[in-house]
Design a protein around this motif. Sequence first.
Motif, mmCIF file in Angstrom:
data_model
loop_
_atom_site.group_PDB
_atom_site.id
_atom_site.type_symbol
_atom_site.label_atom_id
_atom_site.label_comp_id
_atom_site.label_asym_id
_atom_site.label_seq_id
_atom_site.Cartn_x
_atom_site.Cartn_y
_atom_site.Cartn_z
ATOM 1 N N ARG A 228 -34.617 5.225 16.568
ATOM 2 C CA ARG A 228 -33.711 6.342 16.845
ATOM 3 C C ARG A 228 -33.902 7.493 15.851
ATOM 4 O O ARG A 228 -33.600 8.634 16.161
ATOM 5 C CB ARG A 228 -32.264 5.887 16.888
ATOM 6 N N LYS A 229 -34.406 7.209 14.674
ATOM 7 C CA LYS A 229 -34.645 8.252 13.676
ATOM 8 C C LYS A 229 -35.974 8.969 13.903
ATOM 9 O O LYS A 229 -36.184 10.075 13.419
ATOM 10 C CB LYS A 229 -34.610 7.667 12.270
ATOM 11 N N GLU B 146 -36.654 3.304 11.807
ATOM 12 C CA GLU B 146 -35.872 2.946 12.988
ATOM 13 C C GLU B 146 -36.204 3.915 14.105
ATOM 14 O O GLU B 146 -36.295 5.127 13.893
ATOM 15 C CB GLU B 146 -34.380 2.984 12.679
ATOM 16 N N ALA C 105 -35.264 1.455 6.910
ATOM 17 C CA ALA C 105 -34.410 2.223 7.827
ATOM 18 C C ALA C 105 -35.082 3.508 8.311
ATOM 19 O O ALA C 105 -34.839 3.951 9.440
ATOM 20 C CB ALA C 105 -33.085 2.550 7.145
ATOM 21 N N GLU C 106 -35.956 4.086 7.499
ATOM 22 C CA GLU C 106 -36.640 5.332 7.898
ATOM 23 C C GLU C 106 -37.513 5.143 9.133
ATOM 24 O O GLU C 106 -37.889 6.117 9.784
ATOM 25 C CB GLU C 106 -37.520 5.878 6.757
ATOM 26 N N PRO D 18 -39.643 -1.658 16.931
ATOM 27 C CA PRO D 18 -38.493 -2.567 16.972
ATOM 28 C C PRO D 18 -38.878 -4.054 16.931
ATOM 29 O O PRO D 18 -38.025 -4.900 16.670
ATOM 30 C CB PRO D 18 -37.810 -2.233 18.303
#
Length: 145
Positions: free
Chosen positions: A42-43, A40, A37-38, A30
Amino acid sequence: MLAEDDYLIRIGRLSYLVTYLEWQILGDLPHITGLPAELELRKLAGMTTGRLAQTFQSKKILQQVADSATVDWLRRSGELLERTARDRNAVLHARPATIEGKQMLYRWHPDGSQVFAVDGAWLDAAEQRLKAAIAELSRSRVATM
């Protein structure tokens, strides 16, 4: 008969070091700008060590990162996680056995690629590999806090 407490503590310490290495990487993400996005948090949070390794080494994902130092750090993180996944899986997929009168884990992979006792010498080597990986990533952090 259960394994001796000292042995079980060593298994626990190794497990902790695996999760420490994972979080050392995940916790920095972070704070790194320009990630796709891959990557992130949370993923990634529910992925296994091996899946994380594949993700951080993915050419498709790395091509989306502009900063070369970050690309190198992600790739190296993936390589270290890949090696760590082998040690992690060796322990988690081993079964108790009595070897030379002592209870310990025994890794037997059906394809024959891994057949060994998870004895003190193996634990020493795995712990050293993990500590070296943690130290290497600590020295090469790209996150800005």
